[in-house]
Design an enzyme around this catalytic site. Sequence first.
Site, PDB file in Angstrom:
ATOM      1  N   HIS A  94      55.681  33.814   9.755  1.00  0.00           N
ATOM      2  CA  HIS A  94      54.680  34.548   8.996  1.00  0.00           C
ATOM      3  C   HIS A  94      54.613  36.026   9.378  1.00  0.00           C
ATOM      4  CE1 HIS A  94      52.953  31.035   6.940  1.00  0.00           C
ATOM      5  NE2 HIS A  94      53.277  30.394   8.047  1.00  0.00           N
ATOM      6  N   HIS A  99      56.396  19.307  16.840  1.00  0.00           N
ATOM      7  CA  HIS A  99      56.674  20.723  16.629  1.00  0.00           C
ATOM      8  C   HIS A  99      57.009  21.378  17.969  1.00  0.00           C
ATOM      9  CE1 HIS A  99      55.948  21.875  12.435  1.00  0.00           C
ATOM     10  NE2 HIS A  99      55.104  20.856  12.381  1.00  0.00           N
ATOM     11  N   ASP A 129      58.024  20.944   3.406  1.00  0.00           N
ATOM     12  CA  ASP A 129      58.915  20.050   2.678  1.00  0.00           C
ATOM     13  C   ASP A 129      58.678  18.601   3.091  1.00  0.00           C
ATOM     14  OD1 ASP A 129      61.236  21.858   1.344  1.00  0.00           O
ATOM     15  OD2 ASP A 129      60.632  22.742   3.246  1.00  0.00           O
TER      16      ASP A 129
END
Length: 416
Positions: A17, A106, A362
């Site tokens: 980001h 993650h 996704d």
Amino acid sequence: MSTFGNYFRVTTYGESHCRSVGCIVDGCPPGMQLTEEDVQTQLTRRRPGQSAITTPRNEQDTVEIQSGTEFGVTLGTPIGMRVMNKDQRPKDYGSSTMDLYPRPSHADWTYLEKYGVKASSGGGRSSARETIGRVAAGAIAEKYLRLAHGVEIVAFVSSVGNQFLFPPTPEHPTASTNPEFLKLISDITREQVDAPEFFPVRCPSKEATGRMKKLVEDFRDRKDSIGGTVTCVIRNVPSGLGEPCFDKLEAILAHAMLSIPATKAFEIGSGFGGCQVPGSIHNDPFIKAGAAPNGSEKTSGFPKPRLTTKTNNSGGIQGGISNGAPIYFNIGFKPPATIGQAQTTSTYDEEEGILEAKGRHDPCVVPRAVPIVECMAALVIMDAVMAQHARQSARSLLPPLKATRPAGETIPLLAE
């Protein structure tokens, strides 16, 4: 680190980001025509928001070449490329719960353990946004390889979850012995992979595409995710590429592929299925190679191989060195870690709690991974080609070397 390659070196930058992502390419040969259009094709294939089974994040991923070219021609100097992030939403990750938990599977926790700090939104450098720089650089490598050596690189989705294009069978535990698979990798093109009947899954079978698409939709609707595999074939690869021992060509390919986010497995040639067949079937007998194109004994600076193999269970590489046959391999991708379901996990303060992740992700990454795999393969082959060119160029300055047999008969020690 963030640099890949020795002769054709690529350094990527950027987080999920931040304002922009991109790369610096060092070592690109001068004198090649190159514009943003050459790079944009693969970035467009990789970009998010392509279909209902990919993340809805809407990024056009428009590339800008900042340096290294003039009037559309490479100068031999570093090529800088940039893609601006336009649809980033860092606030999605600053909710009252998202900033309290390391997200399951993650890199939040491992990055914090390593650096003592981490990106507060998205996955930072572990995000798939980082692959934009790889794809941009790989597109340049692909163009050179195609123009200089006629190399063709095509990847496609070969499985999603338990739905396979070529499922293992008792007769063919490895696809390398399946005539249908061998014909596919000898003929498949990117245009076929991206054809409307195979899109958005990118599996070159209408029937298998239907099964895979339905499976992804089922997991998406349940706010879950699923993994799969991508198969890649590299055709017209010069023989002699790769360095013995630690830098074998398949080892560098494995390094490149397993550096892609969400990868968990790599197998080349017959792979794990090849462990189930005897050596009498697995061995690749040598046969006389066909005539060189236009009758020439050399193509693009590399000698035309005099031998080839009757079968190709080796996947085009023997002893870590390319033998001129097509190189093919599979890459396994795990289910995307971010899902919409609430999950029981622990906070950074070691207290058990419930995390319901936000953001746009996704349900299955393999359709968008196809161009990433192709471009990473191009970076590997490009670096190996340049290494071999350097070796052969240095050798060409020496007088021919002869060897003497005990009977006194002289034979060339090296091909001239």
